[in-house]
Design an enzyme around this catalytic site. Structure first.
Site, PDB file in Angstrom:
ATOM      1  N   ASP A 123      -0.082  -6.539  -3.648  1.00 16.33           N
ATOM      2  CA  ASP A 123      -1.489  -6.277  -3.365  1.00 16.33           C
ATOM      3  C   ASP A 123      -2.077  -5.475  -4.519  1.00 16.33           C
ATOM      4  O   ASP A 123      -1.403  -5.197  -5.505  1.00 16.33           O
ATOM      5  CB  ASP A 123      -1.661  -5.539  -2.025  1.00 16.33           C
ATOM      6  N   GLU A 158      -9.862 -12.469   1.633  1.00 18.74           N
ATOM      7  CA  GLU A 158     -10.712 -11.469   0.978  1.00 18.74           C
ATOM      8  C   GLU A 158     -10.733 -11.622  -0.542  1.00 18.74           C
ATOM      9  O   GLU A 158     -10.391 -10.690  -1.280  1.00 18.74           O
ATOM     10  CB  GLU A 158     -10.228 -10.063   1.358  1.00 18.74           C
ATOM     11  N   HIS A 210      -6.582  -9.831  -4.300  1.00 20.86           N
ATOM     12  CA  HIS A 210      -5.563  -8.804  -4.059  1.00 20.86           C
ATOM     13  C   HIS A 210      -4.532  -8.792  -5.178  1.00 20.86           C
ATOM     14  O   HIS A 210      -3.334  -8.628  -4.937  1.00 20.86           O
ATOM     15  CB  HIS A 210      -4.893  -9.028  -2.706  1.00 20.86           C
ATOM     16  N   PHE A 270      -1.771  -3.228  14.243  1.00 19.94           N
ATOM     17  CA  PHE A 270      -1.229  -1.955  14.681  1.00 19.94           C
ATOM     18  C   PHE A 270      -1.558  -0.816  13.729  1.00 19.94           C
ATOM     19  O   PHE A 270      -0.988   0.276  13.824  1.00 19.94           O
ATOM     20  CB  PHE A 270       0.281  -2.072  14.887  1.00 19.94           C
ATOM     21  N   ARG A 297       0.838  -1.206   0.000  1.00 21.97           N
ATOM     22  CA  ARG A 297       0.000   0.000   0.000  1.00 21.97           C
ATOM     23  C   ARG A 297       0.870   1.254   0.000  1.00 21.97           C
ATOM     24  O   ARG A 297       0.597   2.212  -0.703  1.00 21.97           O
ATOM     25  CB  ARG A 297      -0.927  -0.015   1.218  1.00 21.97           C
TER      26      ARG A 297
END
Length: 469
Positions: A131, A270, A206, A362, A102
């Site tokens: 991703d 996912e 992804h 986190f 990301r």
């Protein structure tokens, strides 16, 4: 006597004694050796006024001992307290996950995290390399993966609301990738510090960045898509052609050659099925494979990846969604959706890593969201990490024996800089390291006091963190 230096994680046995070792070169005065009489995971560290001695049952345990010694000598100012330590970890897998897809992190920035992990006796870096928003690893024969798939033209600003008309973008291209040689060097850098790097190639979902680079990898090659510029879950997943499986074989084989770890993480989380449901080719392939449900297509990918990696001597790790299909017996499950999943995975005989989003993610806020930098949501404090009950259901002794470790997750949608990554990681990573190590249990107040004494050590190592107050 009182604890003169706050160690995190706390060793199993620490006996402080009177006197100090006066030295300006503690590392030169440390004698190191392997001891056959010690278990492979155990180390023994002794500091007297005459010097320091470290022995261990293996090279990995020596690395743990060196990292404890590093904590002791940091900030000691030439007068090192005398101590006798006998120590070993509870869990074999003591990990941190870092998402470089990301938001890309340079090799130097990853090395900084590795140094911080080593200081806390964590021993696995789970590197999330691919991703929808970016492909970060060079694959020979597929140059567009990094020429196109590693770059998005812009990035969503703020949270991804349901109304796409309200979305704002920064208008700045973002990207980057690692050469295979850079990754091999990073593997060696980590190895010298007692850390194993486990790569993740997330499949079959992804995968929008890869499909943007090579449209034939998708279900509808005539539809050109770009590298994803927003967060959330993309419907663009791998197609089912022979070309796709040839691609996966090439990718996984090369990844296995770069990373010597006995594991490769294949994601599996996912994965929407809407494109497979619309694809005539997917229906045809289901008939060829003898499948009756669309959901079984993902199981086909999982088995294929497992077979390819087994040829290279690797086991697969996957997020817990893969439990919805048949799995190879030696699959390792990474439990992220809920602590209840620990019972599900271990009752089926799978080795399992604790990585639940309730306590180990986190990217959650650490305090009142109105007073904190933007995060994905949720609230996970240092106290939450330290006091968490990871499994709400009681496990049998056999099931507990299948829990091989604990891992924290640093997803990076909302951490565009290395400084923000460290702010989100620390001091929660300190609490996670203590849980993963299996230190003698203390109250939260006792741990907090020790953690406050440990924070100046983070300052000395240049590790940025969120203040406790």
């Amino acid at each position: 006597m009182p604890d003169p230096i706050a160690l995190v994680p706390l060793p199993q046995s620490v006996i402080w004694s009177e006197g100090v070792w006066e030295t300006s070169a503690p590392w030169d005065g440390l004698s190191v050796g392997l001891a056959e009489e010690l278990p492979r995971t155990e180390y023994a560290l002794s500091i007297s006024p005459q010097g320091a001695s470290l022995t261990a049952g293996s090279e990995a345990a020596l690395a743990d001992g060196r990292n404890t010694f590093a904590q002791i000598v940091t900030g000691a100012g030439g007068a090192i307290p005398c101590v006798t330590i006998s120590d070993y970890p509870k869990h074999a897998w003591r990990g941190m996950h870092l998402d470089v897809s990301r938001h890309f992190r340079t090799v130097a920035e990853v090395e900084t995290l590795i140094d911080a992990m080593a200081l806390h006796r964590l021993n696995v870096l789970h590197l999330h390399l691919t991703d929808d928003q970016g492909w970060r690893v060079e694959i020979k024969g597929y140059p567009k993966l990094t020429e196109i798939g590693a770059w998005r033209e812009q990035t969503l600003v703020g949270h991804m609301g349901e109304d796409d008309q309200s979305w704002e973008f920064d208008g700045t291209a973002h990207g980057g990738s690692y050469t295979q040689d850079e990754l091999r060097s990073l593997v060696e850098y980590a190895r010298r510090r007692g850390i194993m790097i486990v790569p993740e190639i997330d499949l079959p979902g992804h995968m929008q960045a890869a499909i943007a680079a090579y449209p034939n990898l998708g279900n509808f090659p005539e539809q050109q898509v770009g590298v994803r510029e927003v967060w959330g879950i993309s419907d663009h997943v791998l197609g089912v052609s022979d070309e796709v499986f040839d691609f996966l074989r090439d990718v996984l084989t090369q990844i296995a050659g770069i990373f010597p770890a006995p594991y490769v993480h294949i994601g599996g989380d996912e994965c929407p099925r809407v494109e497979w449901e619309r694809s005539p080719e997917a229906r045809t392939r289901m008939n060829e494979w003898g499948l009756t449900r669309i959901s079984e297509i993902q199981g086909r990918f999982t088995q294929f990846a497992a077979d390819v990696l087994a040829e290279a001597g690797k086991r697969i790790i996957a997020w817990d969604e893969v439990l919805d299909s048949h799995l190879p017996d030696d699959t390792v499950i990474m439990n992220w959706r809920h602590g209840n999943g620990l019972k599900t995975a271990t009752s089926r005989g799978f080795q399992t890593i604790i990585a639940n989003n309730e306590h180990t993610y986190f990217d959650h806020y650490q305090a009142d969201p109105t007073q904190e930098p933007l995060a994905i949501g949720g609230l996970t404090t240092v106290k939450d990490v330290y006091t968490a009950t990871f499994s709400p259901h009681k496990l049998t002794d056999e099931q507990r024996s299948l829990l091989i470790g604990v891992q924290g997750q640093l997803w990076s949608e909302y951490t565009p800089t290395a400084a923000q990554v460290e702010y989100m990681a620390f001091p929660r990573m300190c609490a996670l390291a203590e849980r993963a190590w299996g230190s003698p249990e203390q109250s939260w107040d006792e741990f907090e006091e020790r953690l406050r004494g440990h924070l100046p050590r983070l300052d000395a190592f240049g590790i940025r963190y969120r203040p406790l107050d």
